[in-house]
Design an enzyme around this catalytic site. Structure first.
Site, PDB file in Angstrom:
ATOM      1  N   LYS A   5       0.809  -1.051   0.066  1.00 26.97           N
ATOM      2  CA  LYS A   5       0.082  -0.080   0.021  1.00 26.97           C
ATOM      3  C   LYS A   5       0.967   1.100  -0.046  1.00 26.97           C
ATOM      4  CE  LYS A   5      -3.596   2.406   2.791  1.00 26.97           C
ATOM      5  NZ  LYS A   5      -4.577   2.470   3.795  1.00 26.97           N
ATOM      6  N   GLY A 100      -6.045 -12.352   0.838  1.00 28.42           N
ATOM      7  CA  GLY A 100      -7.110 -12.778  -0.087  1.00 28.42           C
ATOM      8  C   GLY A 100      -7.752 -11.644  -0.914  1.00 28.42           C
ATOM      9  N   ASP A 141     -12.843   4.137   7.502  1.00 28.40           N
ATOM     10  CA  ASP A 141     -12.710   4.313   6.032  1.00 28.40           C
ATOM     11  C   ASP A 141     -13.414   2.856   5.626  1.00 28.40           C
ATOM     12  OD1 ASP A 141     -11.917   4.853   3.580  1.00 28.40           O
ATOM     13  OD2 ASP A 141      -9.917   4.136   4.024  1.00 28.40           O
ATOM     14  N   LEU A 142     -14.440   2.532   6.015  1.00 31.12           N
ATOM     15  CA  LEU A 142     -15.089   1.286   5.977  1.00 31.12           C
ATOM     16  C   LEU A 142     -15.692   1.096   4.453  1.00 31.12           C
ATOM     17  CD1 LEU A 142     -15.461  -1.867   6.927  1.00 31.12           C
ATOM     18  CD2 LEU A 142     -17.423  -0.874   8.032  1.00 31.12           C
ATOM     19  N   HIS A 143     -15.117   0.537   3.853  1.00 34.61           N
ATOM     20  CA  HIS A 143     -15.741   0.145   2.147  1.00 34.61           C
ATOM     21  C   HIS A 143     -15.384  -1.130   1.571  1.00 34.61           C
ATOM     22  CE1 HIS A 143     -11.816   0.895   0.461  1.00 34.61           C
ATOM     23  NE2 HIS A 143     -11.687   1.968   1.220  1.00 34.61           N
ATOM     24  N   TRP A 144     -16.037  -1.694   0.719  1.00 33.64           N
ATOM     25  CA  TRP A 144     -15.677  -3.128   0.600  1.00 33.64           C
ATOM     26  C   TRP A 144     -14.478  -3.590  -0.179  1.00 33.64           C
ATOM     27  CZ3 TRP A 144     -19.743  -5.404  -3.347  1.00 33.64           C
ATOM     28  CH2 TRP A 144     -20.059  -4.473  -4.593  1.00 33.64           C
ATOM     29  N   GLY A 145     -13.707  -2.413  -0.502  1.00 31.37           N
ATOM     30  CA  GLY A 145     -12.301  -2.527  -0.953  1.00 31.37           C
ATOM     31  C   GLY A 145     -11.275  -2.781   0.184  1.00 31.37           C
ATOM     32  N   ASN A 146     -11.678  -2.581   1.266  1.00 29.95           N
ATOM     33  CA  ASN A 146     -11.132  -2.677   2.625  1.00 29.95           C
ATOM     34  C   ASN A 146     -11.274  -4.232   3.057  1.00 29.95           C
ATOM     35  OD1 ASN A 146      -9.696  -0.321   2.540  1.00 29.95           O
ATOM     36  ND2 ASN A 146     -10.892   0.390   4.148  1.00 29.95           N
TER      37      ASN A 146
END
Length: 150
Positions: A5, A100, A141-146
């Site tokens: 990252k 994953g 910063d919760l999103h489905w990319g995390n």
């Protein structure tokens, strides 16, 4: 087995029309990532809920061509291509254990039943609640990319 990252930090050039992450904010993220890495090793209580942070590296300079090529091949980002940043740009590189496939990619490839989707959301909420309680922090910063499917 490592995910990199790469975060531009402290510069004057906006990224995606937003100011770059400040050093202070990034140091907080690193501290939280280190704590969550400790939870990642707690297989009994947390399972594989959090990625393990392997190392943090600071660097400065022009974004290398090999990384720009990787950026172009990745094709799953809405972020601004980093070749627009100055040659004296500072970066922080977080090296994490590969955990994953991103949840977004997984959901695009598989049709989840309502029960499966409920299970995923419940696992995420329980993991975050345990981490927030243990370390008294709030995930902002919760999103489905995390999220990842391992």
């Amino acid at each position: 087995d490592t995910v990199y990252k790469i975060v531009p930090v402290g510069g004057d050039v906006d990224i995606n029309d937003v100011e770059q992450t400040s050093s202070r904010t990034l140091f907080q993220e690193i501290a939280v990532s280190r704590k969550l890495s400790d939870l990642a090793g707690d297989q009994v209580q947390m399972g594989k809920a959090f990625c393990q942070l392997k190392d943090v590296v600071f660097c400065k300079g022009k974004y290398p061509d090999v990384l720009l090529d990787a950026w172009d091949n990745f094709q799953r980002t809405e972020n601004q291509r980093p070749d627009t940043l100055p040659e004296d740009q500072m970066y922080v590189v977080l090296l994490c254990k590969y955990s994953g496939v991103q949840l977004e990619e997984y959901c695009d490839a598989h049709k989840l039943t309502p029960d499966q989707a409920h299970s995923v959301i419940r696992q995420i909420c329980c993991s975050l609640a345990a981490a927030e309680q243990r370390y008294e922090f709030e995930h902002r910063d919760l999103h489905w990319g995390n999220g990842v499917d391992s």
